[in-house]
Write a protein that holds these residues in place. Sequence first.
Motif, PDB file in Angstrom:
ATOM      1  N   LEU A   1      31.915 -83.581  85.005  1.00  0.00           N
ATOM      2  CA  LEU A   1      31.823 -84.399  83.713  1.00  0.00           C
ATOM      3  C   LEU A   1      31.682 -84.229  82.701  1.00  0.00           C
ATOM      4  O   LEU A   1      30.736 -83.140  82.156  1.00  0.00           O
ATOM      5  CB  LEU A   1      30.800 -85.932  83.367  1.00  0.00           C
ATOM      6  N   SER A   2      32.247 -84.560  80.890  1.00  0.00           N
ATOM      7  CA  SER A   2      31.494 -83.694  79.381  1.00  0.00           C
ATOM      8  C   SER A   2      31.530 -84.909  78.630  1.00  0.00           C
ATOM      9  O   SER A   2      31.917 -86.028  78.412  1.00  0.00           O
ATOM     10  CB  SER A   2      32.824 -82.948  79.560  1.00  0.00           C
ATOM     11  N   TRP A   3      30.463 -84.065  77.964  1.00  0.00           N
ATOM     12  CA  TRP A   3      30.030 -84.953  76.882  1.00  0.00           C
ATOM     13  C   TRP A   3      29.526 -83.919  75.202  1.00  0.00           C
ATOM     14  O   TRP A   3      29.859 -82.297  75.812  1.00  0.00           O
ATOM     15  CB  TRP A   3      28.495 -85.665  76.504  1.00  0.00           C
ATOM     16  N   ARG A   4      30.384 -84.790  74.481  1.00  0.00           N
ATOM     17  CA  ARG A   4      29.925 -83.942  73.321  1.00  0.00           C
ATOM     18  C   ARG A   4      28.432 -84.692  72.372  1.00  0.00           C
ATOM     19  O   ARG A   4      28.012 -85.555  72.469  1.00  0.00           O
ATOM     20  CB  ARG A   4      31.421 -84.048  72.333  1.00  0.00           C
ATOM     21  N   TYR A   5      27.780 -83.360  72.257  1.00  0.00           N
ATOM     22  CA  TYR A   5      26.353 -83.365  71.406  1.00  0.00           C
ATOM     23  C   TYR A   5      26.608 -83.533  70.027  1.00  0.00           C
ATOM     24  O   TYR A   5      26.669 -81.536  69.741  1.00  0.00           O
ATOM     25  CB  TYR A   5      24.750 -83.925  72.260  1.00  0.00           C
ATOM     26  N   ALA A   6      25.372 -84.284  69.170  1.00  0.00           N
ATOM     27  CA  ALA A   6      25.232 -83.284  67.695  1.00  0.00           C
ATOM     28  C   ALA A   6      23.912 -83.305  67.219  1.00  0.00           C
ATOM     29  O   ALA A   6      23.005 -84.429  67.347  1.00  0.00           O
ATOM     30  CB  ALA A   6      26.572 -84.365  67.036  1.00  0.00           C
ATOM     31  N   LEU A   7      23.512 -82.634  66.768  1.00  0.00           N
ATOM     32  CA  LEU A   7      22.231 -82.468  66.187  1.00  0.00           C
ATOM     33  C   LEU A   7      22.125 -82.438  64.907  1.00  0.00           C
ATOM     34  O   LEU A   7      23.151 -81.730  64.173  1.00  0.00           O
ATOM     35  CB  LEU A   7      21.536 -80.721  66.536  1.00  0.00           C
ATOM     36  N   ALA A   8      21.545 -82.871  64.019  1.00  0.00           N
ATOM     37  CA  ALA A   8      21.754 -83.606  62.509  1.00  0.00           C
ATOM     38  C   ALA A   8      20.703 -82.207  61.615  1.00  0.00           C
ATOM     39  O   ALA A   8      21.557 -82.035  60.417  1.00  0.00           O
ATOM     40  CB  ALA A   8      20.383 -84.751  61.980  1.00  0.00           C
ATOM     41  N   SER A   9      20.301 -81.074  62.459  1.00  0.00           N
ATOM     42  CA  SER A   9      19.740 -79.650  61.366  1.00  0.00           C
ATOM     43  C   SER A   9      19.454 -79.083  63.302  1.00  0.00           C
ATOM     44  O   SER A   9      19.417 -79.505  64.328  1.00  0.00           O
ATOM     45  CB  SER A   9      18.189 -80.082  60.923  1.00  0.00           C
ATOM     46  N   ASP A  10      19.262 -77.786  62.409  1.00  0.00           N
ATOM     47  CA  ASP A  10      18.754 -77.035  63.827  1.00  0.00           C
ATOM     48  C   ASP A  10      17.430 -76.944  64.152  1.00  0.00           C
ATOM     49  O   ASP A  10      16.760 -78.107  63.240  1.00  0.00           O
ATOM     50  CB  ASP A  10      18.946 -75.352  62.249  1.00  0.00           C
ATOM     51  N   ALA A  11      16.987 -76.655  65.770  1.00  0.00           N
ATOM     52  CA  ALA A  11      16.224 -76.799  65.671  1.00  0.00           C
ATOM     53  C   ALA A  11      15.259 -75.759  66.605  1.00  0.00           C
ATOM     54  O   ALA A  11      16.752 -74.759  66.092  1.00  0.00           O
ATOM     55  CB  ALA A  11      16.586 -77.976  67.235  1.00  0.00           C
ATOM     56  N   THR A  12      14.573 -75.997  67.138  1.00  0.00           N
ATOM     57  CA  THR A  12      13.614 -74.741  67.740  1.00  0.00           C
ATOM     58  C   THR A  12      13.713 -74.538  69.346  1.00  0.00           C
ATOM     59  O   THR A  12      13.334 -73.637  69.733  1.00  0.00           O
ATOM     60  CB  THR A  12      11.973 -74.354  67.025  1.00  0.00           C
ATOM     61  N   GLU A  13      13.255 -76.098  69.935  1.00  0.00           N
ATOM     62  CA  GLU A  13      14.046 -76.485  70.643  1.00  0.00           C
ATOM     63  C   GLU A  13      15.385 -77.405  71.301  1.00  0.00           C
ATOM     64  O   GLU A  13      14.493 -77.932  70.743  1.00  0.00           O
ATOM     65  CB  GLU A  13      12.909 -76.295  72.028  1.00  0.00           C
ATOM     66  N   ALA A  14      16.009 -77.689  72.003  1.00  0.00           N
ATOM     67  CA  ALA A  14      16.615 -78.107  72.289  1.00  0.00           C
ATOM     68  C   ALA A  14      16.692 -78.043  73.899  1.00  0.00           C
ATOM     69  O   ALA A  14      17.094 -77.663  74.826  1.00  0.00           O
ATOM     70  CB  ALA A  14      17.890 -78.324  71.601  1.00  0.00           C
TER      71      ALA A  14
ATOM     72  N   THR B   1      16.703 -85.936  64.582  1.00  0.00           N
ATOM     73  CA  THR B   1      17.994 -86.786  65.107  1.00  0.00           C
ATOM     74  C   THR B   1      19.208 -86.216  66.198  1.00  0.00           C
ATOM     75  O   THR B   1      20.449 -85.423  65.684  1.00  0.00           O
ATOM     76  CB  THR B   1      18.531 -87.478  64.268  1.00  0.00           C
ATOM     77  N   THR B   2      19.681 -86.980  67.260  1.00  0.00           N
ATOM     78  CA  THR B   2      20.879 -86.424  67.922  1.00  0.00           C
ATOM     79  C   THR B   2      21.807 -87.521  68.791  1.00  0.00           C
ATOM     80  O   THR B   2      21.511 -88.902  68.242  1.00  0.00           O
ATOM     81  CB  THR B   2      20.240 -85.816  69.116  1.00  0.00           C
ATOM     82  N   SER B   3      23.143 -86.675  69.323  1.00  0.00           N
ATOM     83  CA  SER B   3      24.074 -88.441  69.540  1.00  0.00           C
ATOM     84  C   SER B   3      24.444 -87.183  70.525  1.00  0.00           C
ATOM     85  O   SER B   3      25.359 -86.438  70.075  1.00  0.00           O
ATOM     86  CB  SER B   3      24.969 -88.645  68.365  1.00  0.00           C
ATOM     87  N   THR B   4      25.045 -88.149  71.685  1.00  0.00           N
ATOM     88  CA  THR B   4      26.118 -88.206  73.049  1.00  0.00           C
ATOM     89  C   THR B   4      27.163 -88.840  73.073  1.00  0.00           C
ATOM     90  O   THR B   4      26.360 -90.238  73.237  1.00  0.00           O
ATOM     91  CB  THR B   4      24.809 -87.914  74.220  1.00  0.00           C
ATOM     92  N   ASN B   5      27.843 -87.925  73.170  1.00  0.00           N
ATOM     93  CA  ASN B   5      29.500 -88.902  73.222  1.00  0.00           C
ATOM     94  C   ASN B   5      30.139 -88.819  74.471  1.00  0.00           C
ATOM     95  O   ASN B   5      29.842 -87.449  74.525  1.00  0.00           O
ATOM     96  CB  ASN B   5      30.268 -89.490  72.541  1.00  0.00           C
ATOM     97  N   VAL B   6      30.697 -89.397  75.278  1.00  0.00           N
ATOM     98  CA  VAL B   6      31.568 -89.158  76.520  1.00  0.00           C
ATOM     99  C   VAL B   6      32.996 -88.474  76.495  1.00  0.00           C
ATOM    100  O   VAL B   6      33.099 -88.748  75.295  1.00  0.00           O
ATOM    101  CB  VAL B   6      32.091 -90.343  77.732  1.00  0.00           C
ATOM    102  N   LEU B   7      33.058 -87.373  76.895  1.00  0.00           N
ATOM    103  CA  LEU B   7      34.438 -86.796  76.770  1.00  0.00           C
ATOM    104  C   LEU B   7      35.575 -86.805  78.111  1.00  0.00           C
ATOM    105  O   LEU B   7      35.129 -86.746  78.627  1.00  0.00           O
ATOM    106  CB  LEU B   7      34.104 -85.114  75.891  1.00  0.00           C
ATOM    107  N   THR B   8      36.306 -87.265  77.574  1.00  0.00           N
ATOM    108  CA  THR B   8      37.555 -87.427  78.753  1.00  0.00           C
ATOM    109  C   THR B   8      39.393 -87.259  78.771  1.00  0.00           C
ATOM    110  O   THR B   8      39.244 -87.705  77.391  1.00  0.00           O
ATOM    111  CB  THR B   8      36.562 -88.753  79.644  1.00  0.00           C
ATOM    112  N   THR B   9      39.543 -87.600  79.910  1.00  0.00           N
ATOM    113  CA  THR B   9      40.881 -88.079  79.173  1.00  0.00           C
ATOM    114  C   THR B   9      41.951 -89.621  79.754  1.00  0.00           C
ATOM    115  O   THR B   9      40.780 -90.439  81.029  1.00  0.00           O
ATOM    116  CB  THR B   9      41.316 -86.726  80.183  1.00  0.00           C
ATOM    117  N   VAL B  10      41.844 -89.539  79.089  1.00  0.00           N
ATOM    118  CA  VAL B  10      42.929 -91.697  79.437  1.00  0.00           C
ATOM    119  C   VAL B  10      43.834 -91.120  80.141  1.00  0.00           C
ATOM    120  O   VAL B  10      44.954 -90.584  80.254  1.00  0.00           O
ATOM    121  CB  VAL B  10      43.363 -92.079  78.700  1.00  0.00           C
TER     122      VAL B  10
END
Length: 222
Positions: free
Chosen positions: A111-124, A183-192
């Motif tokens: 399974l695959s996800w795309r995640y994004a960080l709003a700014s640089d982090a020191t830990e994630a 702030t982070t976001s996480t979304n599924v990556l998949t194939t139709v």
Amino acid sequence: MSDLISFVNQSSGSTSNSAQSQSALASDFDTFLTLLTAQLQNQDPLEPTDSTEFTNQLVQFSGVEQQIQTNDALEQLIASNNSATGAAMSSYLGQSVEINSQGAGYSGEDLSWRYALASDATEATFNIQDKNGKVLYSEPAEKSAGSHEFVWDGTLSDGTIANEDEVYYASVTAKDSEANSITTSTNVLTTVSGVDLSYDSPAITTKAGIFSYSDILRVMQS
């Protein structure tokens, strides 16, 4: 994979709500006419029943019938629109998509996800959780701001493999140098793999589950 991730509603069957309402209205109207006839036949000739009440009820029945007919026309319009949408969605077959969902159904494949960080982090940290929010697997995530991808092969923290046909949820926790949450976001990556019009809204089928067409955030060329 039959799990419904985005919770689009299953259609109730071939009989529409308006058709059922029309049938119920016809039954009620027949009952009303039967009672009206009986009352007129048995009324006191010296004190005839006021026809105003009957007229008002007939007007109400007429208004309800017109509303049901309007609903029926609207249902037909929606069905036509869904069919057109389904035809357009067929062009998505085989395409990679990003879905507005943290949850994905595990079927034994990665399974695959795309995640994004709003700014640089020191830990994630990237976490895989069950439906109750229990963390089953975690590993360090990318710390730089922007989008990243994560692929999970189903392995849990204890070394066992995740149960198939269950939904798992991904999330990312990140903090800056002052220990403030980022702030982070996480979304599924998949194939139709298919298009499904048996729900109240058009849906796509994937190895990660069934998602509403409206949950597609972007389409990427495979």
